[in-house]
Design a protein around this motif. Structure first.
Motif, PDB file in Angstrom:
ATOM      1  N   PRO A  68       0.802  -1.230   0.000  1.00 53.30           N
ATOM      2  CA  PRO A  68       0.000   0.000   0.000  1.00 53.30           C
ATOM      3  C   PRO A  68       0.829   1.273   0.000  1.00 53.30           C
ATOM      4  CG  PRO A  68      -0.794  -1.537   1.655  1.00 53.30           C
ATOM      5  CD  PRO A  68       0.511  -2.071   1.154  1.00 53.30           C
ATOM      6  N   ASP A  69       1.927   1.284   0.776  1.00 50.83           N
ATOM      7  CA  ASP A  69       2.749   2.495   0.842  1.00 50.83           C
ATOM      8  C   ASP A  69       4.144   2.111   1.300  1.00 50.83           C
ATOM      9  OD1 ASP A  69       3.935   4.994   1.294  1.00 50.83           O
ATOM     10  OD2 ASP A  69       1.991   5.894   1.729  1.00 50.83           O
ATOM     11  N   ILE A  70       5.080   2.153   0.394  1.00 50.31           N
ATOM     12  CA  ILE A  70       6.439   1.698   0.682  1.00 50.31           C
ATOM     13  C   ILE A  70       7.122   2.564   1.724  1.00 50.31           C
ATOM     14  CG2 ILE A  70       7.616   3.046  -1.094  1.00 50.31           C
ATOM     15  CD1 ILE A  70       8.210  -0.674  -0.260  1.00 50.31           C
ATOM     16  N   ARG A  71       6.601   3.783   1.971  1.00 51.29           N
ATOM     17  CA  ARG A  71       7.200   4.644   2.995  1.00 51.29           C
ATOM     18  C   ARG A  71       6.919   4.155   4.406  1.00 51.29           C
ATOM     19  NH1 ARG A  71       4.419  10.152   1.494  1.00 51.29           N
ATOM     20  NH2 ARG A  71       2.700   8.655   1.329  1.00 51.29           N
ATOM     21  N   ASN A  72       5.899   3.357   4.569  1.00 55.52           N
ATOM     22  CA  ASN A  72       5.536   2.855   5.903  1.00 55.52           C
ATOM     23  C   ASN A  72       6.595   1.870   6.384  1.00 55.52           C
ATOM     24  OD1 ASN A  72       4.343   1.505   8.103  1.00 55.52           O
ATOM     25  ND2 ASN A  72       2.296   1.879   7.309  1.00 55.52           N
ATOM     26  N   PRO A  73       7.261   2.167   7.510  1.00 54.74           N
ATOM     27  CA  PRO A  73       8.355   1.293   7.959  1.00 54.74           C
ATOM     28  C   PRO A  73       7.918  -0.120   8.310  1.00 54.74           C
ATOM     29  CG  PRO A  73       7.831   2.953   9.635  1.00 54.74           C
ATOM     30  CD  PRO A  73       7.092   3.342   8.394  1.00 54.74           C
ATOM     31  N   TYR A  74       6.629  -0.330   8.529  1.00 51.68           N
ATOM     32  CA  TYR A  74       6.128  -1.671   8.831  1.00 51.68           C
ATOM     33  C   TYR A  74       6.519  -2.660   7.731  1.00 51.68           C
ATOM     34  CZ  TYR A  74       2.725  -5.480   9.183  1.00 51.68           C
ATOM     35  OH  TYR A  74       2.131  -6.709   9.237  1.00 51.68           O
ATOM     36  N   TYR A  75       6.494  -2.180   6.484  1.00 53.50           N
ATOM     37  CA  TYR A  75       6.697  -3.097   5.370  1.00 53.50           C
ATOM     38  C   TYR A  75       8.153  -3.494   5.166  1.00 53.50           C
ATOM     39  CZ  TYR A  75       1.856  -2.148   4.424  1.00 53.50           C
ATOM     40  OH  TYR A  75       0.505  -2.049   4.565  1.00 53.50           O
ATOM     41  N   ALA A  76       9.072  -2.800   5.810  1.00 55.96           N
ATOM     42  CA  ALA A  76      10.483  -3.177   5.666  1.00 55.96           C
ATOM     43  C   ALA A  76      10.721  -4.598   6.153  1.00 55.96           C
ATOM     44  CB  ALA A  76      11.373  -2.189   6.431  1.00 55.96           C
ATOM     45  N   GLY A  77      10.183  -4.904   7.337  1.00 57.34           N
ATOM     46  CA  GLY A  77      10.353  -6.250   7.872  1.00 57.34           C
ATOM     47  C   GLY A  77       9.601  -7.292   7.080  1.00 57.34           C
ATOM     48  N   VAL A  78       8.398  -6.943   6.612  1.00 50.55           N
ATOM     49  CA  VAL A  78       7.603  -7.878   5.810  1.00 50.55           C
ATOM     50  C   VAL A  78       8.328  -8.223   4.513  1.00 50.55           C
ATOM     51  CG1 VAL A  78       5.444  -8.203   4.563  1.00 50.55           C
ATOM     52  CG2 VAL A  78       5.415  -7.071   6.795  1.00 50.55           C
ATOM     53  N   ILE A  79       8.833  -7.190   3.823  1.00 49.00           N
ATOM     54  CA  ILE A  79       9.512  -7.424   2.548  1.00 49.00           C
ATOM     55  C   ILE A  79      10.808  -8.202   2.753  1.00 49.00           C
ATOM     56  CG2 ILE A  79      10.668  -6.276   0.614  1.00 49.00           C
ATOM     57  CD1 ILE A  79       8.564  -4.066   0.847  1.00 49.00           C
ATOM     58  N   ARG A  80      11.512  -7.927   3.852  1.00 48.87           N
ATOM     59  CA  ARG A  80      12.737  -8.693   4.110  1.00 48.87           C
ATOM     60  C   ARG A  80      12.419 -10.184   4.252  1.00 48.87           C
ATOM     61  NH1 ARG A  80      18.120  -8.200   5.874  1.00 48.87           N
ATOM     62  NH2 ARG A  80      18.935 -10.308   5.642  1.00 48.87           N
ATOM     63  N   GLY A  81      11.355 -10.499   4.964  1.00 48.09           N
ATOM     64  CA  GLY A  81      10.953 -11.897   5.082  1.00 48.09           C
ATOM     65  C   GLY A  81      10.584 -12.492   3.740  1.00 48.09           C
ATOM     66  N   SER A  92      12.333 -14.491  -7.716  1.00 50.85           N
ATOM     67  CA  SER A  92      12.620 -13.064  -7.565  1.00 50.85           C
ATOM     68  C   SER A  92      11.291 -12.375  -7.267  1.00 50.85           C
ATOM     69  CB  SER A  92      13.224 -12.483  -8.849  1.00 50.85           C
ATOM     70  OG  SER A  92      14.451 -13.117  -9.149  1.00 50.85           O
ATOM     71  N   ILE A  93      11.354 -11.168  -6.687  1.00 49.06           N
ATOM     72  CA  ILE A  93      10.112 -10.455  -6.408  1.00 49.06           C
ATOM     73  C   ILE A  93      10.120  -9.081  -7.077  1.00 49.06           C
ATOM     74  CG2 ILE A  93       9.744 -11.664  -4.225  1.00 49.06           C
ATOM     75  CD1 ILE A  93      10.538  -9.132  -2.751  1.00 49.06           C
ATOM     76  N   ILE A  94       8.943  -8.652  -7.480  1.00 48.23           N
ATOM     77  CA  ILE A  94       8.724  -7.316  -8.021  1.00 48.23           C
ATOM     78  C   ILE A  94       7.831  -6.576  -7.035  1.00 48.23           C
ATOM     79  CG2 ILE A  94       7.735  -5.966  -9.902  1.00 48.23           C
ATOM     80  CD1 ILE A  94       8.168  -8.363 -11.734  1.00 48.23           C
ATOM     81  N   ILE A  95       8.288  -5.431  -6.530  1.00 50.49           N
ATOM     82  CA  ILE A  95       7.522  -4.660  -5.549  1.00 50.49           C
ATOM     83  C   ILE A  95       6.735  -3.574  -6.266  1.00 50.49           C
ATOM     84  CG2 ILE A  95       7.668  -3.149  -3.531  1.00 50.49           C
ATOM     85  CD1 ILE A  95      10.226  -4.673  -2.760  1.00 50.49           C
ATOM     86  N   CYS A  96       5.439  -3.539  -6.008  1.00 53.03           N
ATOM     87  CA  CYS A  96       4.535  -2.570  -6.637  1.00 53.03           C
ATOM     88  C   CYS A  96       3.890  -1.729  -5.546  1.00 53.03           C
ATOM     89  CB  CYS A  96       3.456  -3.286  -7.440  1.00 53.03           C
ATOM     90  SG  CYS A  96       4.090  -4.448  -8.670  1.00 53.03           S
ATOM     91  N   ASN A  97       4.186  -0.435  -5.538  1.00 53.05           N
ATOM     92  CA  ASN A  97       3.632   0.475  -4.534  1.00 53.05           C
ATOM     93  C   ASN A  97       2.292   1.016  -5.034  1.00 53.05           C
ATOM     94  OD1 ASN A  97       3.793   2.191  -2.127  1.00 53.05           O
ATOM     95  ND2 ASN A  97       4.008   3.857  -3.598  1.00 53.05           N
ATOM     96  N   THR A  98       1.191   0.578  -4.419  1.00 54.66           N
ATOM     97  CA  THR A  98      -0.136   0.941  -4.925  1.00 54.66           C
ATOM     98  C   THR A  98      -0.610   2.306  -4.451  1.00 54.66           C
ATOM     99  OG1 THR A  98      -1.376  -0.029  -3.070  1.00 54.66           O
ATOM    100  CG2 THR A  98      -0.737  -1.504  -4.889  1.00 54.66           C
TER     101      THR A  98
END
Length: 338
Positions: A68-81, A92-98
């Protein structure tokens, strides 16, 4: 021009699928054709890419991640996992900021389909009917991470937000606080807004405290809005001794407001957050918070999606990971209980 798999097939006099089998399962190709393909590869100095290797299996070994928003620090840990799990499973993963925009999200679903991703990790948003229609139209395997859908049969992994909020507020009540405010996400948010509000209200109700909801102030997703909401909360309820914030970023906004007003934390007001993002232990005082296992949510989401891609179904459909209270120094016994 760099040679392609089609060039190899043409030179060897075989089909593209035969070239793919030589690269992926050489024993499945008769020796005469295999030799021709290998000679063509050597002559052309062909370097197969992931897309070419996957043609025979209709797989790209790529996953799309809708954030939803890559600026939200919550997603840093989620994406690392997610990244660690994807790497271990060969994706591989493609990140899409909606940006929480419906048209943008649907366009990303279309892009992921065009890029032939093997599946989608859909994070922290509501699955609206038009989203689901696109998912069905493209026949994309989808796993929901930090969100779920009770309307659609989509696999998900998250925590029980209502129970986690209940435990956070119960902790404050156990410290002796009786005037507990909340900085909440909008109740129109069925993922993190409504259930965390319901957990807050249930804790007050079950402990015999006033629970008409008057001490709940709503904000959107950002620190500045939470700081402003804290001003409204203490302006309307100056006797508040504790605040439960629906996110750590909200809690940081509360800490900032209290510091500006010279109100000491936790001596005069206790603050408890939600998420346990990395910055929660960098605040002054360090933030007591209800932790989500963000890394594990991302990791398990990828594992779940991999099973869905390989087998067509997963169990359990809706998986809940445990939450845990992280006690630091922003909460202390209420006045008169020490």
């Amino acid at each position: 021009m760099k040679p392609t798999i089609r060039d190899v097939a043409k030179l060897a006099g075989v089909s593209i699928s035969t070239v793919s089998r030589v690269m992926n399962a050489p024993d499945s190709v008769v020796e005469s054709k295999r030799v021709k393909v290998l000679q063509a590869i050597e002559r052309l100095q062909y370097q197969p890419n992931a897309f070419a290797r996957g043609l025979i299996y209709k797989k790209s070994h790529t996953l799309g991640v809708l954030i939803p928003d890559i600026r939200n620090p919550y997603y840093a840990g989620v994406i690392r996992g997610m990244e660690d799990a994807a790497k271990s499973l060969g994706y591989s993963i493609i990140i899409c900021n909606t940006d929480r925009d419906k048209e943008r999200l649907i366009s990303y679903l279309e892009n992921c389909n065009e890029k032939q991703v093997d599946g989608i990790l859909f994070t922290s948003e509501t699955v609206y009917p038009d989203y689901y229609a696109e998912i069905r139209r493209f026949r994309l395997p989808v796993v929901l991470v930090s969100t779920h859908s009770l309307e659609y049969e989509l696999p998900s992994v998250k925590i029980n937000d209502e129970a986690a909020a209940y435990d956070a507020v119960s902790y404050l009540i156990g410290l002796g606080h009786r005037r507990i405010g909340m900085i909440s996400l909008p109740l129109s948010d069925p993922i993190a807004g409504l259930p965390r509000y319901q957990g807050y209200m249930r804790a007050l109700r079950e402990h015999g405290l006033p629970h008409e909801g008057g001490q709940v102030i709503y904000a959107e997703h950002w620190y500045d809005e939470a700081r402003s909401a804290a001003g409204r909360l203490f302006g309307q309820h100056p006797q508040t001794t504790a605040v439960f914030a629906a996110s750590d970023e909200f809690a940081m906004g509360v800490l900032s407001f209290l510091h500006e007003r010279g109100i000491r934390v936790p001596d005069e007001v206790s603050v408890v957050g939600f998420d346990n993002i990395r910055m929660s232990e960098m605040t002054i005082p360090q933030l007591t918070t209800m932790a989500q296992p963000v890394y594990e949510l991302g990791y398990k989401g990828v594992e779940k999606l991999h099973r869905l891609i390989e087998h067509g179904s997963v169990t359990p459909l809706r998986e809940y990971l445990p939450h845990s209270l992280i006690v630091r120094s922003s909460a202390a016994p209420g006045k008169g209980t020490q």
